[in-house]
Design an enzyme around this catalytic site. Structure first.
Site, mmCIF file in Angstrom:
data_model
loop_
_atom_site.group_PDB
_atom_site.id
_atom_site.type_symbol
_atom_site.label_atom_id
_atom_site.label_comp_id
_atom_site.label_asym_id
_atom_site.label_seq_id
_atom_site.Cartn_x
_atom_site.Cartn_y
_atom_site.Cartn_z
ATOM 1 N N ASN A 119 0.807 -1.212 0.000
ATOM 2 C CA ASN A 119 0.000 0.000 0.000
ATOM 3 C C ASN A 119 0.847 1.273 0.000
ATOM 4 O O ASN A 119 0.384 2.324 -0.419
ATOM 5 C CB ASN A 119 -0.972 0.000 1.184
ATOM 6 C CG ASN A 119 -0.262 0.090 2.519
ATOM 7 O OD1 ASN A 119 0.750 -0.571 2.738
ATOM 8 N ND2 ASN A 119 -0.784 0.882 3.421
ATOM 9 N N HIS A 120 2.115 1.197 0.392
ATOM 10 C CA HIS A 120 2.969 2.381 0.371
ATOM 11 C C HIS A 120 3.487 2.694 -1.022
ATOM 12 O O HIS A 120 4.135 3.713 -1.220
ATOM 13 C CB HIS A 120 4.135 2.226 1.360
ATOM 14 C CG HIS A 120 3.682 2.375 2.771
ATOM 15 N ND1 HIS A 120 3.786 3.560 3.463
ATOM 16 C CD2 HIS A 120 3.088 1.499 3.611
ATOM 17 C CE1 HIS A 120 3.286 3.407 4.666
ATOM 18 N NE2 HIS A 120 2.857 2.154 4.782
#
Length: 132
Positions: A119-120
């Site tokens: 997700n980063h």
């Protein structure tokens, strides 16, 4: 080659890391690894053994620990596959160095190193701003 050399002793390569050459090398590396990643299926099936690593978050020291203790003979001589679960950036002091090293490993061992997107690595988490 310069990027893998940098990984072995980043403190000795600070001038390179601050140079336009590093930026150019990283840009070339991104273009090459993009083609490799785009050719991979969305779902990969791997045989055992597989080493699974998560959330590097720009921590080059963690990658060095893994290198010294898990693939100390080199990834090519270590039995098994290497799966990185994403979250390579954000938080740590060496995000570009971590991504550069992992991309270089993916290029040199495309059927042994697998890079998933966490997700980063999305705009929702990191936004549109330039962080580095």
């Amino acid at each position: 080659r310069r990027i893998t050399d940098m990984f072995s002793s980043p403190a000795d390569h600070v001038p390179y890391l601050k140079s336009d050459q590093f930026a150019k090398d990283l840009h070339r590396l991104n273009k090459k690894v993009r083609a490799v990643l785009e050719d991979e299926p969305r779902c990969v099936f791997l045989q055992s053994p597989a080493y699974v690593f998560g959330d590097i978050h720009g921590n080059l020291e963690d990658l060095h620990f893994f290198s010294d203790n898990i693939w100390n003979l080199g990834m090519s001589l270590t039995a098994g596959n290497f799966v990185f679960l994403g979250d390579y950036v954000d938080r740590g002091m060496s995000c570009l160095e971590c991504v550069a090293y992992l991309f270089a490993m993916k290029l040199s061992l495309p059927h042994k190193v697998f890079l998933l997107r966490g997700n980063h690595e999305t705009r929702d988490v990191n936004g549109w701003e330039e962080h580095y």
